[in-house]
Design a protein around this motif. Structure first.
Motif, PDB file in Angstrom:
ATOM      1  N   LEU A  86       0.833  -1.204   0.000  1.00 20.90           N
ATOM      2  CA  LEU A  86       0.000   0.000   0.000  1.00 20.90           C
ATOM      3  C   LEU A  86       0.869   1.256   0.000  1.00 20.90           C
ATOM      4  O   LEU A  86       0.568   2.232  -0.705  1.00 20.90           O
ATOM      5  CB  LEU A  86      -0.930  -0.010   1.208  1.00 20.90           C
ATOM      6  CG  LEU A  86      -2.087  -1.009   1.140  1.00 20.90           C
ATOM      7  CD1 LEU A  86      -2.748  -1.161   2.508  1.00 20.90           C
ATOM      8  CD2 LEU A  86      -3.117  -0.581   0.103  1.00 20.90           C
ATOM      9  N   LEU A  89       2.320   1.777  -3.444  1.00 25.07           N
ATOM     10  CA  LEU A  89       1.318   2.252  -4.408  1.00 25.07           C
ATOM     11  C   LEU A  89       1.088   3.748  -4.250  1.00 25.07           C
ATOM     12  O   LEU A  89       0.803   4.445  -5.227  1.00 25.07           O
ATOM     13  CB  LEU A  89       0.000   1.486  -4.207  1.00 25.07           C
ATOM     14  CG  LEU A  89      -1.096   1.734  -5.240  1.00 25.07           C
ATOM     15  CD1 LEU A  89      -0.668   1.207  -6.603  1.00 25.07           C
ATOM     16  CD2 LEU A  89      -2.402   1.069  -4.801  1.00 25.07           C
ATOM     17  N   ALA A 107      -3.093  -2.553  -5.223  1.00 30.49           N
ATOM     18  CA  ALA A 107      -1.674  -2.722  -4.912  1.00 30.49           C
ATOM     19  C   ALA A 107      -1.188  -4.115  -5.271  1.00 30.49           C
ATOM     20  O   ALA A 107      -0.086  -4.281  -5.816  1.00 30.49           O
ATOM     21  CB  ALA A 107      -1.436  -2.431  -3.430  1.00 30.49           C
ATOM     22  N   TRP A 111       1.668  -5.182  -7.918  1.00 30.32           N
ATOM     23  CA  TRP A 111       2.765  -6.053  -7.454  1.00 30.32           C
ATOM     24  C   TRP A 111       2.919  -7.253  -8.374  1.00 30.32           C
ATOM     25  O   TRP A 111       4.031  -7.603  -8.793  1.00 30.32           O
ATOM     26  CB  TRP A 111       2.430  -6.466  -6.035  1.00 30.32           C
ATOM     27  CG  TRP A 111       3.353  -7.404  -5.338  1.00 30.32           C
ATOM     28  CD1 TRP A 111       4.708  -7.319  -5.240  1.00 30.32           C
ATOM     29  CD2 TRP A 111       2.976  -8.548  -4.564  1.00 30.32           C
ATOM     30  NE1 TRP A 111       5.207  -8.351  -4.461  1.00 30.32           N
ATOM     31  CE2 TRP A 111       4.150  -9.110  -4.037  1.00 30.32           C
ATOM     32  CE3 TRP A 111       1.748  -9.136  -4.270  1.00 30.32           C
ATOM     33  CZ2 TRP A 111       4.131 -10.257  -3.236  1.00 30.32           C
ATOM     34  CZ3 TRP A 111       1.729 -10.259  -3.465  1.00 30.32           C
ATOM     35  CH2 TRP A 111       2.906 -10.812  -2.957  1.00 30.32           C
TER      36      TRP A 111
END
Length: 211
Positions: A86, A89, A107, A111
């Motif tokens: 998080l 992001l 997120a 990833w």
């Protein structure tokens, strides 16, 4: 033949300073699941858990009703670092629960696409999770495993050869103390159960939680 009973940890402490601690309800969930598994006649030949506190505490609750072998701790069963994803992001961490999990989904997808690689790449996460699965699959019979939603759903998505983002779609549906099952036959794996909550009935509806 190895059957993996993959148990997501009981309710932790969402929103608290230390998430990695079971709530009072989480402790009750784990004990109730142990009772339910005992009634089902589950007799694991081996037990595995991740190295996180919520994994240990969940297994301790389950073990109040079941006579279990000593657990093997495998760090491949640990959850990915959602806070780090998080933060990478950007945009802050929403305090609203629904907004938090919408943002987490974004997120995780970033990833998986390789846009976030720290503190652990998605490739490395997958490798350690599948290493844990391979070790559990060396046993002949039912293997009880306590882990987290992301690690479990990575195994489930792989079992049905689904796209990577299926992992987070399954994870956001997964209940606390839910049981999912994978049957391992040689080089093949088969998903035989998902998100089962045998400890919850009409009189125990308060035990249904997702985080």
């Amino acid at each position: 033949m190895p059957e993996l009973l993959l148990i997501r940890h009981a309710q932790a402490s969402f929103g608290a300073a230390d998430y990695d601690v079971l709530s009072d309800l989480g402790h009750a969930q784990s004990r109730a699941l142990g009772e339910a598994l005992r009634r089902q006649g589950v007799r694991p030949v081996a037990v595995y858990r991740g190295a996180m506190r919520r994994h240990r505490e969940t297994l301790e609750g389950i073990a109040t009703a079941l006579d279990l072998p000593e657990a093997t701790v495998h760090e491949g069963l640990n959850e990915f670092d959602s806070k780090a994803l998080l933060a990478a992001l950007g945009g802050g961490v929403p305090s609203d629960r629904k907004a938090h999990f919408r943002r987490l989904r974004e997120a995780v997808i970033a990833w998986q696409a390789g846009e976030i690689t720290e503190p652990e790449s998605f490739t490395d996460f997958t490798a350690r999770v599948m290493s844990a699965q391979a070790q559990m699959a060396t046993h002949d019979g039912p293997v009880l495993c306590v882990s987290s939603g992301g690690a479990i759903c990575r195994m489930l998505a792989a079992a049905v050869d689904a796209p990577a983002r299926t992992m987070i779609d399954l994870q956001l549906q997964m209940k606390n103390c839910a049981v999912s099952r994978i049957l391992c036959t040689g080089s093949a794996t088969f998903l035989t159960g998902f998100n089962e909550t045998p400890h919850i009935d009409a009189e125990a509806a308060h035990m249904l939680t997702f985080s």
